[in-house]
Design an enzyme around this catalytic site. Structure first.
Site, PDB file in Angstrom:
ATOM      1  N   ASP A  63       0.816  -1.209   0.000  1.00 10.24           N
ATOM      2  CA  ASP A  63       0.000   0.000   0.000  1.00 10.24           C
ATOM      3  C   ASP A  63       0.856   1.269   0.000  1.00 10.24           C
ATOM      4  OD1 ASP A  63      -2.281  -1.482  -0.046  1.00 10.24           O
ATOM      5  OD2 ASP A  63      -2.818  -1.155   2.056  1.00 10.24           O
ATOM      6  N   ASN A  88      -4.651   9.496   1.719  1.00  9.16           N
ATOM      7  CA  ASN A  88      -5.274   8.817   2.862  1.00  9.16           C
ATOM      8  C   ASN A  88      -5.781   9.797   3.910  1.00  9.16           C
ATOM      9  OD1 ASN A  88      -5.144   6.205   1.991  1.00  9.16           O
ATOM     10  ND2 ASN A  88      -3.475   5.586   3.327  1.00  9.16           N
ATOM     11  N   GLU A  89      -4.860  10.558   4.511  1.00  8.41           N
ATOM     12  CA  GLU A  89      -5.258  11.437   5.607  1.00  8.41           C
ATOM     13  C   GLU A  89      -4.227  12.522   5.840  1.00  8.41           C
ATOM     14  OE1 GLU A  89      -2.343   8.940   6.910  1.00  8.41           O
ATOM     15  OE2 GLU A  89      -4.318   8.003   6.780  1.00  8.41           O
ATOM     16  N   THR A 108      -9.909   3.360   6.042  1.00 11.06           N
ATOM     17  CA  THR A 108      -9.569   2.042   6.593  1.00 11.06           C
ATOM     18  C   THR A 108      -8.101   1.960   7.015  1.00 11.06           C
ATOM     19  OG1 THR A 108      -9.066   1.188   4.377  1.00 11.06           O
ATOM     20  CG2 THR A 108     -11.314   0.893   5.186  1.00 11.06           C
ATOM     21  N   ASN A 139      -6.983   6.127  10.167  1.00 13.72           N
ATOM     22  CA  ASN A 139      -8.268   6.510  10.743  1.00 13.72           C
ATOM     23  C   ASN A 139      -8.944   5.348  11.468  1.00 13.72           C
ATOM     24  OD1 ASN A 139     -10.834   8.251  10.838  1.00 13.72           O
ATOM     25  ND2 ASN A 139     -11.521   6.476   9.637  1.00 13.72           N
ATOM     26  N   LEU A 140      -8.942   4.173  10.860  1.00 13.30           N
ATOM     27  CA  LEU A 140      -9.558   3.006  11.491  1.00 13.30           C
ATOM     28  C   LEU A 140      -8.785   2.594  12.740  1.00 13.30           C
ATOM     29  CD1 LEU A 140     -11.712   0.795  11.438  1.00 13.30           C
ATOM     30  CD2 LEU A 140     -10.229  -0.517   9.906  1.00 13.30           C
TER      31      LEU A 140
END
Length: 260
Positions: free
Chosen positions: A49, A119-120, A160, A163-164
């Site tokens: 990833d 992603n974030e 996912t 954050n998850l």
């Protein structure tokens, strides 16, 4: 989500530094060739990833879709690795269109730093002292003071990931929502975050910044000693990822909500 354009035949292969990714690239090039980047119809990314995020960042601003195959560890954003029928898989693949977050961070010297996050964007305390953050949404203060290890704003595609792990919600790709999630909130202890419209503009002000320094991280781009951070979805930027039929990113996000 929609079907990828048919008749894809020109592929460009990229690989991470992992030995298994490099070996896979050599095997696939021997079988399918390796088109120059400017002639390729699809980029095939081989790794995990992290490498997919790196490839997406490198290809921002180009319309070429990216088809990942897992030669790393996690592989949530990747398809299963197989050398067989690759062209058929790509031509039948489903396409996910994602939009990154745009971060503007102001540091202690009043320098402005800009970065994109797929992603974030996360704010993290730099020392043993808890961070103190003031949070505003669309110019209105919504949380006067949050004492915490940090906070993050996540896209649906990134919901996912970190954050998850921070107990934030998983968000369907088509929900048009962003997650605002605290990281180890101390006060108010029971605040669990918020779901925001994808058009929301989120601003963080770092309180007592000299005593409680905070860094801001957009995916893997870090700015230390920030005073304020502004985050909004970059709707003017689209990135395209391909997933095997029946294993779309949307399906994976949905399935993750029922995993035990």
């Amino acid at each position: 989500m929609f079907k990828a354009q048919p008749f894809v035949s020109r592929l460009a292969f990229l690989a991470s530094d992992r030995p298994e990714a490099r070996e896979a690239r050599a095997a696939l090039i021997a079988r399918y060739g390796d088109a120059p980047m400017d002639e390729a119809q699809v980029i095939v990314a081989l790794g995990g990833d992290g490498f997919m995020l790196e490839t997406l960042h490198d290809q921002i601003g180009t319309p070429k879709p990216i088809y990942g195959m897992n030669r790393g560890s996690v592989g949530f954003l990747m398809n299963e690795y197989s050398e067989d029928a690759l062209l058929e898989r790509i031509n039948m693949a489903e396409r996910a269109v994602i939009h990154p977050l745009r971060m503007i961070a102001i540091d202690a010297q009043r320098n402005e730093h800009r970065a994109l996050a797929i992603n974030e964007v996360s704010l993290l305390r730099q020392t043993r002292q808890t961070a103190k953050l003031r949070i505003s949404i669309d110019g209105k203060v919504r949380l006067t003071e949050l004492s915490c290890d940090g906070a993050l704003v996540a896209t649906p595609a990134g919901s996912t990931a970190y954050n998850l792990s921070a107990h934030g919600p998983i968000i369907p790709l088509d929900a048009k929502v962003l997650a605002l999630t605290p990281i180890s909130a101390f006060r108010p202890r029971r605040w669990r975050g918020a779901l925001l419209a994808h058009t929301a503009k989120v601003s963080f002000e770092i309180l007592e910044a000299d005593k409680r320094p905070v860094s801001a991280v957009a995916d893997n781009f870090e700015v230390r000693d920030v005073l304020e951070v502004h985050i909004a979805e970059a709707r003017d930027i689209s990135m395209h990822m391909l997933f095997d039929a029946g294993r779309s990113l949307e399906e994976r996000v949905l399935a993750e909500q029922f995993s035990v």
